[in-house]
Design a protein around this motif. Sequence first.
Motif, PDB file in Angstrom:
ATOM      1  N   THR A 150      58.387 -12.677  50.725  1.00 62.93           N
ATOM      2  CA  THR A 150      59.454 -13.597  51.135  1.00 62.93           C
ATOM      3  C   THR A 150      59.164 -14.980  50.579  1.00 62.93           C
ATOM      4  OG1 THR A 150      60.618 -14.529  53.038  1.00 62.93           O
ATOM      5  CG2 THR A 150      58.278 -14.137  53.296  1.00 62.93           C
ATOM      6  N   VAL A 151      60.222 -15.734  50.319  1.00 64.36           N
ATOM      7  CA  VAL A 151      60.066 -17.076  49.773  1.00 64.36           C
ATOM      8  C   VAL A 151      61.169 -17.949  50.349  1.00 64.36           C
ATOM      9  CG1 VAL A 151      61.457 -16.529  47.726  1.00 64.36           C
ATOM     10  CG2 VAL A 151      59.858 -18.452  47.659  1.00 64.36           C
ATOM     11  N   SER A 152      60.837 -19.191  50.677  1.00 65.35           N
ATOM     12  CA  SER A 152      61.824 -20.098  51.270  1.00 65.35           C
ATOM     13  C   SER A 152      62.553 -20.884  50.190  1.00 65.35           C
ATOM     14  CB  SER A 152      61.136 -21.065  52.237  1.00 65.35           C
ATOM     15  OG  SER A 152      60.328 -21.986  51.524  1.00 65.35           O
ATOM     16  N   LEU A 153      63.727 -21.373  50.544  1.00 65.84           N
ATOM     17  CA  LEU A 153      64.503 -22.179  49.614  1.00 65.84           C
ATOM     18  C   LEU A 153      63.754 -23.458  49.258  1.00 65.84           C
ATOM     19  CD1 LEU A 153      67.157 -22.572  48.064  1.00 65.84           C
ATOM     20  CD2 LEU A 153      68.105 -23.646  50.124  1.00 65.84           C
ATOM     21  N   ARG A 154      63.047 -24.018  50.205  1.00 61.25           N
ATOM     22  CA  ARG A 154      62.257 -25.227  49.961  1.00 61.25           C
ATOM     23  C   ARG A 154      61.213 -24.972  48.868  1.00 61.25           C
ATOM     24  NH1 ARG A 154      60.307 -29.762  52.912  1.00 61.25           N
ATOM     25  NH2 ARG A 154      58.158 -30.294  52.391  1.00 61.25           N
ATOM     26  N   GLU A 155      60.528 -23.816  48.966  1.00 61.55           N
ATOM     27  CA  GLU A 155      59.508 -23.490  47.964  1.00 61.55           C
ATOM     28  C   GLU A 155      60.130 -23.299  46.587  1.00 61.55           C
ATOM     29  OE1 GLU A 155      56.245 -21.113  50.749  1.00 61.55           O
ATOM     30  OE2 GLU A 155      58.098 -20.103  50.124  1.00 61.55           O
ATOM     31  N   LEU A 156      61.328 -22.723  46.552  1.00 58.34           N
ATOM     32  CA  LEU A 156      62.003 -22.512  45.260  1.00 58.34           C
ATOM     33  C   LEU A 156      62.400 -23.841  44.615  1.00 58.34           C
ATOM     34  CD1 LEU A 156      64.329 -19.466  46.081  1.00 58.34           C
ATOM     35  CD2 LEU A 156      62.317 -19.470  44.609  1.00 58.34           C
ATOM     36  N   ILE A 157      62.926 -24.748  45.434  1.00 60.71           N
ATOM     37  CA  ILE A 157      63.376 -26.031  44.897  1.00 60.71           C
ATOM     38  C   ILE A 157      62.206 -26.851  44.354  1.00 60.71           C
ATOM     39  CG2 ILE A 157      64.391 -28.253  45.559  1.00 60.71           C
ATOM     40  CD1 ILE A 157      66.175 -26.726  47.506  1.00 60.71           C
ATOM     41  N   LEU A 158      61.052 -26.781  45.040  1.00 58.39           N
ATOM     42  CA  LEU A 158      59.900 -27.587  44.637  1.00 58.39           C
ATOM     43  C   LEU A 158      59.075 -26.956  43.519  1.00 58.39           C
ATOM     44  CD1 LEU A 158      58.627 -28.736  48.159  1.00 58.39           C
ATOM     45  CD2 LEU A 158      59.980 -30.049  46.506  1.00 58.39           C
ATOM     46  N   ALA A 159      59.316 -25.664  43.248  1.00 60.96           N
ATOM     47  CA  ALA A 159      58.493 -24.951  42.269  1.00 60.96           C
ATOM     48  C   ALA A 159      58.916 -25.250  40.831  1.00 60.96           C
ATOM     49  CB  ALA A 159      58.575 -23.450  42.531  1.00 60.96           C
ATOM     50  N   ASN A 160      57.998 -25.015  39.916  1.00 62.68           N
ATOM     51  CA  ASN A 160      58.297 -25.113  38.489  1.00 62.68           C
ATOM     52  C   ASN A 160      59.338 -24.060  38.125  1.00 62.68           C
ATOM     53  OD1 ASN A 160      58.121 -24.681  35.592  1.00 62.68           O
ATOM     54  ND2 ASN A 160      56.264 -25.936  35.653  1.00 62.68           N
ATOM     55  N   PRO A 161      60.429 -24.415  37.428  1.00 64.64           N
ATOM     56  CA  PRO A 161      61.491 -23.459  37.097  1.00 64.64           C
ATOM     57  C   PRO A 161      61.000 -22.235  36.321  1.00 64.64           C
ATOM     58  CG  PRO A 161      62.213 -25.701  36.657  1.00 64.64           C
ATOM     59  CD  PRO A 161      60.760 -25.777  36.976  1.00 64.64           C
ATOM     60  N   ASP A 162      59.876 -22.360  35.599  1.00 68.15           N
ATOM     61  CA  ASP A 162      59.369 -21.246  34.807  1.00 68.15           C
ATOM     62  C   ASP A 162      58.438 -20.317  35.595  1.00 68.15           C
ATOM     63  OD1 ASP A 162      60.705 -22.172  32.522  1.00 68.15           O
ATOM     64  OD2 ASP A 162      59.074 -23.567  32.077  1.00 68.15           O
ATOM     65  N   ARG A 163      58.132 -20.678  36.796  1.00 68.72           N
ATOM     66  CA  ARG A 163      57.186 -19.882  37.577  1.00 68.72           C
ATOM     67  C   ARG A 163      57.835 -18.592  38.060  1.00 68.72           C
ATOM     68  NH1 ARG A 163      53.575 -22.203  42.648  1.00 68.72           N
ATOM     69  NH2 ARG A 163      52.062 -20.484  42.700  1.00 68.72           N
ATOM     70  N   LEU A 164      57.078 -17.527  38.146  1.00 70.03           N
ATOM     71  CA  LEU A 164      57.590 -16.238  38.604  1.00 70.03           C
ATOM     72  C   LEU A 164      57.617 -16.187  40.141  1.00 70.03           C
ATOM     73  CD1 LEU A 164      55.780 -13.719  36.212  1.00 70.03           C
ATOM     74  CD2 LEU A 164      58.096 -14.631  36.012  1.00 70.03           C
ATOM     75  N   ILE A 165      58.609 -15.473  40.646  1.00 62.70           N
ATOM     76  CA  ILE A 165      58.752 -15.330  42.100  1.00 62.70           C
ATOM     77  C   ILE A 165      57.539 -14.626  42.703  1.00 62.70           C
ATOM     78  CG2 ILE A 165      60.137 -14.284  43.947  1.00 62.70           C
ATOM     79  CD1 ILE A 165      61.432 -16.695  42.618  1.00 62.70           C
ATOM     80  N   GLU A 166      56.991 -13.635  42.004  1.00 60.30           N
ATOM     81  CA  GLU A 166      55.863 -12.881  42.544  1.00 60.30           C
ATOM     82  C   GLU A 166      54.606 -13.744  42.694  1.00 60.30           C
ATOM     83  OE1 GLU A 166      55.477  -9.694  39.842  1.00 60.30           O
ATOM     84  OE2 GLU A 166      54.633 -10.894  38.216  1.00 60.30           O
ATOM     85  N   ASP A 167      54.540 -14.844  41.941  1.00 58.13           N
ATOM     86  CA  ASP A 167      53.423 -15.763  42.078  1.00 58.13           C
ATOM     87  C   ASP A 167      53.636 -16.768  43.208  1.00 58.13           C
ATOM     88  OD1 ASP A 167      52.200 -14.571  39.892  1.00 58.13           O
ATOM     89  OD2 ASP A 167      53.140 -15.939  38.456  1.00 58.13           O
ATOM     90  N   LEU A 168      54.878 -16.869  43.637  1.00 59.69           N
ATOM     91  CA  LEU A 168      55.244 -17.869  44.627  1.00 59.69           C
ATOM     92  C   LEU A 168      55.401 -17.276  46.031  1.00 59.69           C
ATOM     93  CD1 LEU A 168      56.059 -20.928  44.694  1.00 59.69           C
ATOM     94  CD2 LEU A 168      58.429 -20.175  44.424  1.00 59.69           C
ATOM     95  N   MET A 169      55.771 -16.011  46.098  1.00 62.76           N
ATOM     96  CA  MET A 169      56.136 -15.388  47.382  1.00 62.76           C
ATOM     97  C   MET A 169      54.922 -15.165  48.286  1.00 62.76           C
ATOM     98  SD  MET A 169      56.766 -11.451  46.199  1.00 62.76           S
ATOM     99  CE  MET A 169      55.388 -10.385  45.710  1.00 62.76           C
TER     100      MET A 169
END
Length: 447
Positions: A181-200
């Motif tokens: 799972t990933v929050s909208l806040r984390e998506l907005i603050l993350a590098n656009p090139d980063r993969l979701i699997e590295d962020l979730m």
Amino acid sequence: MQKATLFATLEQAVVAGDKQAARATLEIAHAADIAQAIHEFTAEQAVRFMSLLSLPDHANLFGYLEPNAQAEIARVMTRNDLAALFSQMEADERADLFNRLSKEDQHALLPGLAQAEREDVRRLASYPEETAGALMTSDYATLRGHWEVRKALKRLRLEAPDKETIYQTYVIDGDRHLIGTVSLRELILANPDRLIEDLMRTEVVSAKVDDDQEEVTKKIRHYDLLALPVMDSEQRLVGIVTYDDAMDAAVEEATEDAQKSASVAKLDAPMNQVSGWELYRKRVFWLVLLVFGSLLSGAGIAYFEDTIAKYVALVFFMPLLVGSGGNAGSQSAALMVRALATGEVAMKDWAKVLGRECMVAGALGITMAVAVFALGLFRGGFEIAIVVALAMISVVVAGSLIGLCLPFILSRVKLDPATASGPLVTTIVDATGVLIYFGFATFILGL
């Protein structure tokens, strides 16, 4: 805007068929307040008012109506209008409404829905009441682990208008298994090139479709979640329960428990809308049953009638003693029912809670015995005072333990512990108190 003023404004719009006035009212007042005012309308008047609104506004307002009012209004709508309304409603709300319609109305409605909506309604409506499946919605956002943040945000922008929430999104694999799972806040603050699997986050709190809704609300409260994902038997994501729906369920559960604690069956409508017949039907069973339970007190008094005839002063203290035992029992039952409901106490805590209650009840009984001893001396002499004091200690302890144990016993046999509160505890403790009181009197005064 006050309710009376709001009702008058809505009524004028209905009579005049004034769309502008109807929409202007929506802009001034909150939809929840308008829904409350609409309860004063007949179903036909409510339909006429809602027909003045745009379809999205109609669906939004409809969602604030009480469930019974929704069903009543839906029955007088045309099939096409109802199908159009269903297409705009949130998935969980339309499934709930579908279940409240008659079989005939359900069969008439389904052909007017798009295939995807028809299948979704059937699926959500098939889950048993008061389960996670019945509470969940299918309007949630999903992402894939191999996507970049840039693509995920673009996808969410497209999906946002049709989803109940996008603040928390769920990462699934090709078989819809939840992997993170990933929050909208984390998506907005993350590098656009980063993969979701590295962020979730891969450790996800979830529920199963057949979990009780009370367990669902506990999880949402305990983990402070915006939404809780719901899984089927194969661990596939099938829906989410949002915090607002969980809060509604918690209020419903609390209302039902409060009604059961007064030995009233669950009401099918709010108190200000339920019929007199419905109130009678929901209350009469327990009242009649408890009448026969009260006969135990009468039988106890009859058994000790010789003692009572010889020491009439005992009668003066009977309401005091029996009432004290009932009050102590009701206190213990109320505390235990709530503790079981919130998860503060479990079956494994039985021995610990029982031991502590014995000490507390004993202390309460002694305190109350001291208070009534002087009264016993004044009304009946030393012997009567001793009887009253000892009976007070015993009755309070017995009442407290009965009030404590009944919720545990009912929970053990898979019944609602809330039933143990109020009249049921009082009836049992009353009969027990009579036997204890006159048993002490017969033994001590007989000596």
